[in-house]
Design a protein around this motif. Structure first.
Motif, PDB file in Angstrom:
ATOM      1  N   GLN A 183       5.649  -7.510   6.243  1.00 57.70           N
ATOM      2  CA  GLN A 183       5.689  -6.267   5.482  1.00 57.70           C
ATOM      3  C   GLN A 183       4.982  -6.380   4.138  1.00 57.70           C
ATOM      4  OE1 GLN A 183       8.997  -3.318   5.722  1.00 57.70           O
ATOM      5  NE2 GLN A 183       9.384  -3.924   3.616  1.00 57.70           N
ATOM      6  N   PRO A 184       5.254  -7.397   3.308  1.00 56.73           N
ATOM      7  CA  PRO A 184       4.501  -7.533   2.062  1.00 56.73           C
ATOM      8  C   PRO A 184       3.000  -7.700   2.294  1.00 56.73           C
ATOM      9  CG  PRO A 184       6.489  -8.836   1.959  1.00 56.73           C
ATOM     10  CD  PRO A 184       6.376  -8.353   3.367  1.00 56.73           C
ATOM     11  N   ALA A 185       2.636  -8.433   3.343  1.00 59.76           N
ATOM     12  CA  ALA A 185       1.213  -8.628   3.634  1.00 59.76           C
ATOM     13  C   ALA A 185       0.548  -7.299   3.970  1.00 59.76           C
ATOM     14  CB  ALA A 185       1.049  -9.617   4.791  1.00 59.76           C
ATOM     15  N   ARG A 186       1.199  -6.505   4.788  1.00 58.06           N
ATOM     16  CA  ARG A 186       0.644  -5.202   5.161  1.00 58.06           C
ATOM     17  C   ARG A 186       0.581  -4.263   3.961  1.00 58.06           C
ATOM     18  NH1 ARG A 186       4.344  -3.059   9.597  1.00 58.06           N
ATOM     19  NH2 ARG A 186       2.947  -1.257   9.510  1.00 58.06           N
ATOM     20  N   PHE A 187       1.591  -4.341   3.095  1.00 54.69           N
ATOM     21  CA  PHE A 187       1.572  -3.466   1.924  1.00 54.69           C
ATOM     22  C   PHE A 187       0.456  -3.875   0.967  1.00 54.69           C
ATOM     23  CE2 PHE A 187       3.114  -1.749  -2.160  1.00 54.69           C
ATOM     24  CZ  PHE A 187       3.225  -0.417  -1.800  1.00 54.69           C
ATOM     25  N   LEU A 188       0.167  -5.170   0.848  1.00 60.37           N
ATOM     26  CA  LEU A 188      -0.968  -5.613   0.042  1.00 60.37           C
ATOM     27  C   LEU A 188      -2.274  -5.067   0.621  1.00 60.37           C
ATOM     28  CD1 LEU A 188      -0.075  -9.317  -0.833  1.00 60.37           C
ATOM     29  CD2 LEU A 188      -0.360  -7.415  -2.437  1.00 60.37           C
ATOM     30  N   GLN A 189      -2.362  -5.024   1.948  1.00 58.08           N
ATOM     31  CA  GLN A 189      -3.544  -4.428   2.580  1.00 58.08           C
ATOM     32  C   GLN A 189      -3.660  -2.947   2.229  1.00 58.08           C
ATOM     33  OE1 GLN A 189      -3.034  -5.235   6.741  1.00 58.08           O
ATOM     34  NE2 GLN A 189      -3.616  -7.391   6.567  1.00 58.08           N
ATOM     35  N   LEU A 190      -2.528  -2.268   2.195  1.00 62.14           N
ATOM     36  CA  LEU A 190      -2.520  -0.850   1.827  1.00 62.14           C
ATOM     37  C   LEU A 190      -3.005  -0.664   0.386  1.00 62.14           C
ATOM     38  CD1 LEU A 190       0.197   1.760   2.654  1.00 62.14           C
ATOM     39  CD2 LEU A 190      -0.606   1.548   0.322  1.00 62.14           C
ATOM     40  N   LEU A 191      -2.520  -1.509  -0.534  1.00 66.01           N
ATOM     41  CA  LEU A 191      -2.955  -1.410  -1.932  1.00 66.01           C
ATOM     42  C   LEU A 191      -4.450  -1.698  -2.049  1.00 66.01           C
ATOM     43  CD1 LEU A 191      -0.022  -3.148  -3.872  1.00 66.01           C
ATOM     44  CD2 LEU A 191      -0.428  -0.697  -3.528  1.00 66.01           C
ATOM     45  N   SER A 192      -4.929  -2.653  -1.264  1.00 58.86           N
ATOM     46  CA  SER A 192      -6.358  -2.949  -1.253  1.00 58.86           C
ATOM     47  C   SER A 192      -7.157  -1.749  -0.748  1.00 58.86           C
ATOM     48  CB  SER A 192      -6.629  -4.172  -0.371  1.00 58.86           C
ATOM     49  OG  SER A 192      -8.015  -4.446  -0.310  1.00 58.86           O
ATOM     50  N   TYR A 193      -6.619  -1.067   0.273  1.00 57.52           N
ATOM     51  CA  TYR A 193      -7.266   0.135   0.797  1.00 57.52           C
ATOM     52  C   TYR A 193      -7.351   1.214  -0.284  1.00 57.52           C
ATOM     53  CZ  TYR A 193      -8.073   4.266   3.693  1.00 57.52           C
ATOM     54  OH  TYR A 193      -8.592   5.423   4.213  1.00 57.52           O
ATOM     55  N   LEU A 194      -6.271   1.404  -1.035  1.00 58.97           N
ATOM     56  CA  LEU A 194      -6.288   2.373  -2.130  1.00 58.97           C
ATOM     57  C   LEU A 194      -7.309   1.982  -3.191  1.00 58.97           C
ATOM     58  CD1 LEU A 194      -2.492   3.145  -2.741  1.00 58.97           C
ATOM     59  CD2 LEU A 194      -4.172   4.537  -1.525  1.00 58.97           C
ATOM     60  N   GLU A 195      -7.409   0.696  -3.484  1.00 60.47           N
ATOM     61  CA  GLU A 195      -8.360   0.203  -4.483  1.00 60.47           C
ATOM     62  C   GLU A 195      -9.794   0.566  -4.110  1.00 60.47           C
ATOM     63  OE1 GLU A 195      -9.656  -1.898  -7.884  1.00 60.47           O
ATOM     64  OE2 GLU A 195      -7.581  -1.568  -7.289  1.00 60.47           O
ATOM     65  N   ALA A 199     -10.904   7.466  -4.684  1.00 65.69           N
ATOM     66  CA  ALA A 199     -11.544   8.751  -4.982  1.00 65.69           C
ATOM     67  C   ALA A 199     -11.464   9.731  -3.810  1.00 65.69           C
ATOM     68  CB  ALA A 199     -13.011   8.540  -5.367  1.00 65.69           C
ATOM     69  N   GLU A 200     -11.014   9.232  -2.650  1.00 75.60           N
ATOM     70  CA  GLU A 200     -10.920  10.098  -1.482  1.00 75.60           C
ATOM     71  C   GLU A 200      -9.647  10.951  -1.548  1.00 75.60           C
ATOM     72  OE1 GLU A 200     -13.429  10.180   0.612  1.00 75.60           O
ATOM     73  OE2 GLU A 200     -14.413   8.597  -0.561  1.00 75.60           O
ATOM     74  N   LYS A 201      -9.545  11.925  -0.641  1.00 72.72           N
ATOM     75  CA  LYS A 201      -8.348  12.751  -0.560  1.00 72.72           C
ATOM     76  C   LYS A 201      -7.267  11.962   0.183  1.00 72.72           C
ATOM     77  CE  LYS A 201      -6.696  17.343   0.737  1.00 72.72           C
ATOM     78  NZ  LYS A 201      -7.039  18.644   1.358  1.00 72.72           N
ATOM     79  N   LEU A 202      -6.393  11.311  -0.578  1.00 73.75           N
ATOM     80  CA  LEU A 202      -5.390  10.427  -0.002  1.00 73.75           C
ATOM     81  C   LEU A 202      -4.011  11.075  -0.062  1.00 73.75           C
ATOM     82  CD1 LEU A 202      -6.565   7.089  -1.634  1.00 73.75           C
ATOM     83  CD2 LEU A 202      -6.925   7.801   0.734  1.00 73.75           C
ATOM     84  N   THR A 203      -3.285  10.996   1.016  1.00 72.13           N
ATOM     85  CA  THR A 203      -1.921  11.526   1.082  1.00 72.13           C
ATOM     86  C   THR A 203      -1.026  10.508   1.762  1.00 72.13           C
ATOM     87  OG1 THR A 203      -2.253  12.563   3.234  1.00 72.13           O
ATOM     88  CG2 THR A 203      -2.825  13.877   1.282  1.00 72.13           C
ATOM     89  N   ASN A 231       2.427   9.111  -5.555  1.00 69.93           N
ATOM     90  CA  ASN A 231       1.562  10.001  -6.329  1.00 69.93           C
ATOM     91  C   ASN A 231       1.280   9.448  -7.728  1.00 69.93           C
ATOM     92  OD1 ASN A 231       1.200  11.960  -4.333  1.00 69.93           O
ATOM     93  ND2 ASN A 231       3.089  13.019  -4.876  1.00 69.93           N
ATOM     94  N   TYR A 232       2.310   8.914  -8.378  1.00 72.82           N
ATOM     95  CA  TYR A 232       2.108   8.381  -9.723  1.00 72.82           C
ATOM     96  C   TYR A 232       1.225   7.137  -9.675  1.00 72.82           C
ATOM     97  CZ  TYR A 232       3.117   7.550 -14.634  1.00 72.82           C
ATOM     98  OH  TYR A 232       2.989   7.387 -15.980  1.00 72.82           O
ATOM     99  N   TYR A 233       1.425   6.293  -8.649  1.00 75.84           N
ATOM    100  CA  TYR A 233       0.592   5.090  -8.519  1.00 75.84           C
ATOM    101  C   TYR A 233      -0.878   5.481  -8.347  1.00 75.84           C
ATOM    102  CZ  TYR A 233      -1.221   0.632  -6.851  1.00 75.84           C
ATOM    103  OH  TYR A 233      -1.959  -0.516  -6.705  1.00 75.84           O
ATOM    104  N   LEU A 234      -1.143   6.456  -7.474  1.00 71.41           N
ATOM    105  CA  LEU A 234      -2.514   6.879  -7.231  1.00 71.41           C
ATOM    106  C   LEU A 234      -3.118   7.494  -8.492  1.00 71.41           C
ATOM    107  CD1 LEU A 234      -4.888   7.291  -5.323  1.00 71.41           C
ATOM    108  CD2 LEU A 234      -3.825   9.445  -4.574  1.00 71.41           C
ATOM    109  N   GLN A 235      -2.353   8.328  -9.197  1.00 67.73           N
ATOM    110  CA  GLN A 235      -2.846   8.911 -10.443  1.00 67.73           C
ATOM    111  C   GLN A 235      -3.180   7.819 -11.459  1.00 67.73           C
ATOM    112  OE1 GLN A 235       0.244  11.600 -11.669  1.00 67.73           O
ATOM    113  NE2 GLN A 235      -0.497  13.284 -10.409  1.00 67.73           N
ATOM    114  N   SER A 236      -2.307   6.836 -11.582  1.00 65.92           N
ATOM    115  CA  SER A 236      -2.539   5.751 -12.540  1.00 65.92           C
ATOM    116  C   SER A 236      -3.780   4.949 -12.175  1.00 65.92           C
ATOM    117  CB  SER A 236      -1.315   4.817 -12.590  1.00 65.92           C
ATOM    118  OG  SER A 236      -0.178   5.506 -13.053  1.00 65.92           O
ATOM    119  N   LEU A 237      -3.978   4.704 -10.878  1.00 61.53           N
ATOM    120  CA  LEU A 237      -5.158   3.972 -10.419  1.00 61.53           C
ATOM    121  C   LEU A 237      -6.425   4.754 -10.748  1.00 61.53           C
ATOM    122  CD1 LEU A 237      -6.425   1.618  -8.845  1.00 61.53           C
ATOM    123  CD2 LEU A 237      -6.002   2.907  -6.736  1.00 61.53           C
ATOM    124  N   ARG A 238      -6.414   6.042 -10.480  1.00 60.36           N
ATOM    125  CA  ARG A 238      -7.599   6.861 -10.770  1.00 60.36           C
ATOM    126  C   ARG A 238      -7.887   6.913 -12.266  1.00 60.36           C
ATOM    127  NH1 ARG A 238      -6.213  11.824  -6.528  1.00 60.36           N
ATOM    128  NH2 ARG A 238      -7.376  10.949  -4.741  1.00 60.36           N
TER     129      ARG A 238
END
Length: 296
Positions: A183-195, A199-203, A231-238
Motif C-alpha cells: 500500500q505505501p509503495a502504491r501510494f508513492l507511485q500515485l504521488l509520483s503520478y501527480l508530480e 497540470a491535468e484535470k485530476l479528480t 484537493n488541498y494536496y493538489l492545490q498545494s502542489l500546483r
C-alpha cells in the motif's frame, strides 16, 4: 562521449571549517566529463536532459537525486544548446570524506550509519532516487539559501541539513531497492503520478480508476500519508510549481496559472494568496527586486 579530462580536487572547494559546498548550476556543454575527490549529491530541480556517467547515458528529469561516488566520471547535459527554451538546472551539494567522519558520532541508527559510512568508499556504486514528495527539494533549497547567505551558526545548521538530506536519500533508496508494504509503495507511485501530471484535470474518480482504490479509501490515504485531503494536496502542489516559475521565469502570471492547471486566473489568485500569504506579483518581487516580468 569524451574521456575524462578533469579531476576536481578538495582544495578547490572546501575551507578548514566548512567542509561543504552548495551551488545551483544551469547545465551546458562547456564542463567536460569529470570525476572528483569528494562525494556529490546532485538534484535535478528544473528541466530534463542527460547524465553521462562512466559508460552509461541516462535520461534525467526534474525530481531526481543522483548520488555520485568518489572517482566516478560523469557530466550533466541539457537536451539542446538553447538554455532559455530547454533549461537543465541542477543543485549540487558536495563534501569530502572527512566531513562524514565528523558527523558519524551523531548517528544512532546503525543501518543509516552504515549507509553514510559507505559513501566514503570509492568502489561505492552510483545510484539515484526520485523525490516524489518534494522533501529533497525542500532540503536543497534550505541548503542553498544558508550556504549563499551565511549567518551565525551556519556551519552547524548546514551539517544538520546535510544529515537530514542523506537520511532522506537512504529511506528512498532502501524503499525502492527492497520489498516494502504494497500500500505505501502504491501510494508513492500515485504521488509520483501527480508530480508528473499536476497540470491535468485530476479528480479522485480518475485516480480511483487508475490505481484501483475507492475514492473514500484514497481520501483516507491522503490524510494518513500527507496530512491533507486530496484537493488541498493538489492545490498545494500546483502552487508550489507556480512559485518555481515565478522565481525563475518572466512568464505572465496568467500563463503560469494555466501551465499549472488553472484555467481561471481569479481562482488561481485566490488559492495562491491563501497558501502563500501574498499575491503572485508580490511573491515574485520578493525573490528578485530587479526582475522585470512581462506585463499581464
Amino acid at each position: 562521449m569524451e574521456q575524462v579530462r578533469q579531476m576536481f580536487k578538495e582544495e578547490g572547494f572546501f575551507g578548514d571549517h566548512l567542509l561543504l559546498y552548495v551551488n545551483r548550476a544551469v547545465e551546458d556543454f562547456i564542463l567536460p566529463l569529470h570525476s572528483h575527490e569528494f562525494i556529490e549529491l546532485a538534484y535535478v530541480a528544473e528541466g530534463k536532459g542527460f547524465h553521462y556517467i562512466e559508460e552509461e547515458v541516462q535520461r534525467i528529469h526534474r525530481g531526481q537525486l543522483h548520488v555520485i561516488p568518489i572517482g566516478t566520471s560523469h557530466v550533466f547535459r541539457p537536451t539542446s544548446m538553447d538554455a532559455a527554451r530547454d533549461p537543465l538546472i541542477v543543485y549540487n551539494c558536495i563534501f569530502p570524506k572527512s566531513l562524514i567522519d565528523r558527523l558519524m558520532p551523531l548517528l544512532i541508527d546503525e543501518p543509516v550509519a552504515a549507509y553514510i559510512e559507505g559513501l566514503k568508499e570509492e568502489t561505492r556504486s552510483y545510484h539515484a532516487v526520485f523525490d516524489a514528495d518534494a522533501e529533497i527539494e525542500r532540503l536543497f533549497l534550505l541548503l542553498y539559501k544558508e550556504y549563499s547567505l551565511p549567518r551565525s551558526g551556519s556551519t552547524t545548521y548546514l551539517n544538520t541539513l546535510l544529515l537530514q538530506l542523506i537520511v532522506t536519500i537512504y529511506r528512498l533508496h532502501t524503499d525502492t531497492s527492497h520489498a516494502i508494504p504494497s500500500q505505501p509503495a502504491r501510494f508513492l507511485q500515485l504521488l509520483s503520478y501527480l508530480e508528473q501530471n499536476y497540470a491535468e484535470k485530476l479528480t479522485l474518480a480518475h485516480l480511483s480508476g487508475r490505481f484501483q482504490w475507492s475514492e473514500r479509501h484514497l481520501q483516507r490515504l491522503f490524510k494518513r500519508h500527507t496530512g491533507q485531503g486530496f484537493n488541498y494536496y493538489l492545490q498545494s502542489l500546483r502552487i508550489q510549481k507556480s512559485c518555481e516559475q515565478l522565481r525563475s521565469t518572466q512568464l505572465k502570471i496568467s500563463r503560469i496559472a494555466e501551465s499549472v492547471g488553472y484555467k481561471d486566473l481569479s481562482s488561481f489568485m485566490v488559492v495562491f494568496r491563501r497558501i502563500v500569504g501574498q499575491t503572485p506579483g508580490a511573491y515574485r518581487q520578493t525573490f528578485n527586486q530587479s526582475f522585470k516580468p512581462q506585463p499581464d
